[in-house]
Design an enzyme around this catalytic site. Structure first.
Site, mmCIF file in Angstrom:
data_model
loop_
_atom_site.group_PDB
_atom_site.id
_atom_site.type_symbol
_atom_site.label_atom_id
_atom_site.label_comp_id
_atom_site.label_asym_id
_atom_site.label_seq_id
_atom_site.Cartn_x
_atom_site.Cartn_y
_atom_site.Cartn_z
ATOM 1 N N GLU A 165 -17.314 -22.036 -15.427
ATOM 2 C CA GLU A 165 -16.986 -23.474 -15.315
ATOM 3 C C GLU A 165 -15.541 -23.416 -14.397
ATOM 4 O O GLU A 165 -14.656 -22.863 -14.437
ATOM 5 C CB GLU A 165 -16.284 -24.010 -16.785
ATOM 6 C CG GLU A 165 -16.117 -25.323 -16.665
ATOM 7 C CD GLU A 165 -15.855 -26.082 -18.010
ATOM 8 O OE1 GLU A 165 -16.913 -26.156 -18.654
ATOM 9 O OE2 GLU A 165 -14.768 -26.431 -18.333
ATOM 10 N N THR A 209 -16.588 -29.823 -14.026
ATOM 11 C CA THR A 209 -16.156 -30.670 -14.934
ATOM 12 C C THR A 209 -15.837 -31.915 -14.191
ATOM 13 O O THR A 209 -15.744 -32.224 -12.857
ATOM 14 C CB THR A 209 -14.646 -30.313 -15.608
ATOM 15 O OG1 THR A 209 -13.654 -30.229 -14.668
ATOM 16 C CG2 THR A 209 -15.010 -28.928 -16.493
ATOM 17 N N TYR A 210 -15.738 -33.142 -14.842
ATOM 18 C CA TYR A 210 -15.748 -34.570 -14.488
ATOM 19 C C TYR A 210 -14.210 -35.267 -14.913
ATOM 20 O O TYR A 210 -14.041 -35.157 -16.213
ATOM 21 C CB TYR A 210 -17.002 -35.348 -15.273
ATOM 22 C CG TYR A 210 -17.085 -36.317 -14.672
ATOM 23 C CD1 TYR A 210 -17.794 -36.695 -13.449
ATOM 24 C CD2 TYR A 210 -16.660 -37.718 -15.359
ATOM 25 C CE1 TYR A 210 -17.995 -37.763 -12.871
ATOM 26 C CE2 TYR A 210 -17.130 -38.892 -14.760
ATOM 27 C CZ TYR A 210 -17.647 -39.012 -13.439
ATOM 28 O OH TYR A 210 -18.107 -40.244 -13.070
ATOM 29 N N GLN A 214 -16.114 -25.539 -27.303
ATOM 30 C CA GLN A 214 -14.549 -25.479 -26.875
ATOM 31 C C GLN A 214 -14.262 -23.981 -27.098
ATOM 32 O O GLN A 214 -14.849 -23.457 -27.712
ATOM 33 C CB GLN A 214 -13.704 -26.299 -27.942
ATOM 34 C CG GLN A 214 -12.243 -26.592 -27.521
ATOM 35 C CD GLN A 214 -12.281 -27.217 -26.254
ATOM 36 O OE1 GLN A 214 -12.167 -26.254 -25.028
ATOM 37 N NE2 GLN A 214 -11.993 -28.096 -26.402
ATOM 38 N N ALA A 265 -11.134 -37.578 -15.193
ATOM 39 C CA ALA A 265 -10.892 -39.119 -15.748
ATOM 40 C C ALA A 265 -10.277 -40.079 -14.557
ATOM 41 O O ALA A 265 -10.928 -41.201 -14.805
ATOM 42 C CB ALA A 265 -9.822 -39.059 -17.001
ATOM 43 N N HIS A 293 -12.914 -31.006 -33.440
ATOM 44 C CA HIS A 293 -12.682 -32.087 -32.648
ATOM 45 C C HIS A 293 -11.315 -32.305 -33.209
ATOM 46 O O HIS A 293 -11.266 -32.969 -34.213
ATOM 47 C CB HIS A 293 -13.832 -33.079 -32.359
ATOM 48 C CG HIS A 293 -13.296 -33.892 -31.338
ATOM 49 N ND1 HIS A 293 -12.659 -35.134 -31.382
ATOM 50 C CD2 HIS A 293 -13.166 -33.621 -29.949
ATOM 51 C CE1 HIS A 293 -12.399 -35.738 -30.068
ATOM 52 N NE2 HIS A 293 -12.616 -34.771 -29.238
HETATM 53 C C1 LIG Z 1 -17.857 -27.609 -23.018
HETATM 54 C C2 LIG Z 1 -17.125 -28.789 -22.836
HETATM 55 C C3 LIG Z 1 -16.753 -29.272 -21.749
HETATM 56 C C4 LIG Z 1 -15.912 -30.259 -21.261
HETATM 57 N N1 LIG Z 1 -16.048 -31.176 -19.990
HETATM 58 C C5 LIG Z 1 -15.150 -31.948 -19.861
HETATM 59 C C6 LIG Z 1 -15.312 -32.959 -18.639
HETATM 60 O O1 LIG Z 1 -15.945 -32.472 -17.881
HETATM 61 N N2 LIG Z 1 -14.231 -33.993 -18.566
HETATM 62 C C7 LIG Z 1 -13.536 -34.130 -19.512
HETATM 63 O O2 LIG Z 1 -12.741 -35.316 -19.467
HETATM 64 N N3 LIG Z 1 -13.508 -33.734 -20.653
HETATM 65 C C8 LIG Z 1 -14.342 -32.683 -21.038
HETATM 66 N N4 LIG Z 1 -14.236 -31.997 -22.367
HETATM 67 C C9 LIG Z 1 -13.476 -32.629 -23.241
HETATM 68 C C10 LIG Z 1 -14.048 -33.728 -24.142
HETATM 69 O O3 LIG Z 1 -14.668 -34.704 -23.337
HETATM 70 C C11 LIG Z 1 -13.219 -34.196 -25.105
HETATM 71 O O4 LIG Z 1 -13.366 -33.136 -26.100
HETATM 72 C C12 LIG Z 1 -13.587 -35.478 -25.810
HETATM 73 O O5 LIG Z 1 -12.510 -35.826 -26.558
HETATM 74 C C13 LIG Z 1 -14.973 -35.389 -26.678
HETATM 75 O O6 LIG Z 1 -16.078 -35.454 -26.065
HETATM 76 P P1 LIG Z 1 -17.390 -35.044 -26.545
HETATM 77 O O7 LIG Z 1 -18.480 -35.242 -25.682
HETATM 78 O O8 LIG Z 1 -17.406 -33.903 -27.652
HETATM 79 O O9 LIG Z 1 -17.384 -36.657 -27.588
HETATM 80 P P2 LIG Z 1 -18.232 -37.247 -28.841
HETATM 81 O O10 LIG Z 1 -19.368 -36.299 -29.298
HETATM 82 O O11 LIG Z 1 -18.682 -38.477 -28.543
HETATM 83 O O12 LIG Z 1 -17.050 -36.793 -30.177
HETATM 84 C C14 LIG Z 1 -15.946 -37.448 -29.881
HETATM 85 C C15 LIG Z 1 -15.361 -37.685 -31.372
HETATM 86 O O13 LIG Z 1 -16.124 -38.670 -31.944
HETATM 87 C C16 LIG Z 1 -16.745 -38.384 -33.026
HETATM 88 N N5 LIG Z 1 -18.129 -38.800 -33.154
HETATM 89 C C17 LIG Z 1 -19.072 -38.556 -32.242
HETATM 90 N N6 LIG Z 1 -20.171 -39.262 -32.480
HETATM 91 C C18 LIG Z 1 -19.875 -39.919 -33.692
HETATM 92 C C19 LIG Z 1 -20.690 -41.096 -34.200
HETATM 93 N N7 LIG Z 1 -22.006 -41.481 -33.975
HETATM 94 N N8 LIG Z 1 -20.125 -41.453 -35.401
HETATM 95 C C20 LIG Z 1 -18.582 -41.262 -35.758
HETATM 96 N N9 LIG Z 1 -17.961 -40.323 -35.082
HETATM 97 C C21 LIG Z 1 -18.640 -39.706 -34.128
HETATM 98 C C22 LIG Z 1 -16.753 -36.698 -33.057
HETATM 99 O O14 LIG Z 1 -16.703 -36.209 -34.317
HETATM 100 C C23 LIG Z 1 -15.575 -36.682 -32.226
HETATM 101 O O15 LIG Z 1 -14.160 -36.394 -32.996
HETATM 102 C C24 LIG Z 1 -15.089 -31.003 -22.471
HETATM 103 C C25 LIG Z 1 -15.167 -30.259 -23.680
HETATM 104 C C26 LIG Z 1 -15.909 -29.230 -23.813
HETATM 105 C C27 LIG Z 1 -16.189 -28.716 -25.357
#
Ligand SMILES: Cc1cc2nc3c(=O)[nH]c(=O)nc-3n(C[C@H](O)[C@H](O)[C@H](O)COP(=O)(O)OP(=O)(O)OC[C@H]3O[C@@H](n4cnc5c(N)ncnc54)[C@H](O)[C@@H]3O)c2cc1C
Length: 293
Positions: free
Chosen positions: A21, A52-53, A183, A55, A156
């Site tokens: 990455e 990565t993308y 993560q 903000a 998370h």
């Molecule tokens: C492999 C990896 C790559 C990443 N790359 C980037 C990147 O390029 N750019 C960046 O800005 N960040 C990146 N991140 C960080 C990530 O954007 C953050 O951790 C963010 O806070 C959560 O993203 P997510 O896609 O897991 O969100 P989600 O899956 O939407 O989860 C976010 C929170 O909401 C909760 N949740 C999800 N769906 C629901 C639902 N339907 N009902 C209730 N609660 C729910 C989850 O439990 C979690 O606490 C990355 C993280 C990882 C592990």
């Protein structure tokens, strides 16, 4: 534009996938060294790299530039990341269509972290609240895109419990996720215990462990604090003992990561995603060691 191989297709070859990455630099001037790192990494033929993308607006453009140069100039299979932060559905649709037209067939679909200076994630008007919404949206628009989704073996940070986080992961997987990337973590037990819980939830997607070779003690303390990952006391002590010698710190980090990777692959992980912090050397050493194990 020739289309890139999907990670699902790569997985069907039946050997562990090794990927790296990168994150976009903050300025145009830093693109060149990063493309240089991509060229060095390409010498050990990673199966794919991800970009990565950010903000902020400018970082997004740099993210697209880095992805394109890694793909077209360096010849890597590139998976751009995409987040919901600050974009309407219409804007996200345009970005996804552009990715598709450029030949990308893998996207890491994320909710994203709040932009700098903002403590909570705010839903953009006309945008999405969860990564699962973005996953379903992309899948509907381009069913042949292979979608990565993120997961958190140590939970998370915003989730009320690991159970609730796993329920959310199942929703995201069912929305159209093709594979999961975790993560970073430093104790493999965290991954293996997590996999048991993921499978118990009926989620059968491949789960790539995310491994970060430590480059500096202060930096890794900051990163683990931000993403709520545990820095094991044993690793911290080893790093502290050589803190004044950056190359010795790097070696401790690489050796720890190599041990993690070897065990993960031996015990059935579908591959390993290396959080290289834009540095080629450690990632190359880890990939070469994994291939020769
Ligand atoms: C492999 C990896 C790559 C990443 N790359 C980037 C990147 O390029 N750019 C960046 O800005 N960040 C990146 N991140 C960080 C990530 O954007 C953050 O951790 C963010 O806070 C959560 O993203 P997510 O896609 O897991 O969100 P989600 O899956 O939407 O989860 C976010 C929170 O909401 C909760 N949740 C999800 N769906 C629901 C639902 N339907 N009902 C209730 N609660 C729910 C989850 O439990 C979690 O606490 C990355 C993280 C990882 C592990």
């Amino acid at each position: 534009m020739s289309k890139q191989q999907t990670i699902s297709e790569l997985l069907s070859i039946g050997r562990p996938l090794l990927s790296v990455e990168f994150f976009p630099p903050k300025s145009e001037e830093s693109i060149e060294p990063l493309v240089g790192a991509g060229k060095r990494i390409s010498t050990c033929s990673p199966d794919f790299v991800s970009v990565t993308y950010g903000a902020g607006g400018s970082t997004r453009d740099l993210s697209a530039t880095v992805s394109k140069r890694m793909k077209d100039e360096v010849g890597l299979n590139v998976m751009p990341h995409l987040t919901c932060v600050g974009s309407t559905q219409e804007e996200l649709g345009e970005i996804v269509d552009d990715f598709y037209a450029e030949g990308y067939r893998n996207i890491m679909a994320l909710r994203g972290d709040p932009p700098h200076g903002q403590s909570d994630f705010q839903v953009t008007q006309g945008g999405f609240k969860y990564a699962s919404d973005l996953v379903a949206f992309i899948k509907d628009r381009h069913p042949d895109i292979c979608l990565g989704i993120a997961s958190y073996p140590e939970k998370h940070p915003e989730a009320v419990s690991l159970d609730a986080d796993l329920d959310a992961l199942r929703i995201k997987a069912n929305a159209g996720g093709s594979f999961i990337t975790t993560q970073l973590f430093f104790e493999n037990a965290a991954y293996f215990e997590y996999i048991d819980q993921v499978r118990a939830r009926g989620i059968e997607l491949p789960v790539f462990p995310g491994i970060m070779p430590v480059l500096a003690l202060k930096q890794i303390k900051r990163i683990t604090q931000l993403c709520h990952s545990e820095l094991p006391a044993e690793l911290e002590a080893k790093l502290s003992a050589v803190e004044s010698d950056p190359e010795a710190v790097r070696r401790v980090g690489v050796e720890w990561a190599m041990r993690q990777v070897e065990e993960l692959i031996e015990k059935g992980a579908p591959g390993v995603h290396i959080y290289a912090l834009n540095k080629a050397k450690s990632a190359i050493e880890i990939i070469n060691a994994a291939r020769n194990a």
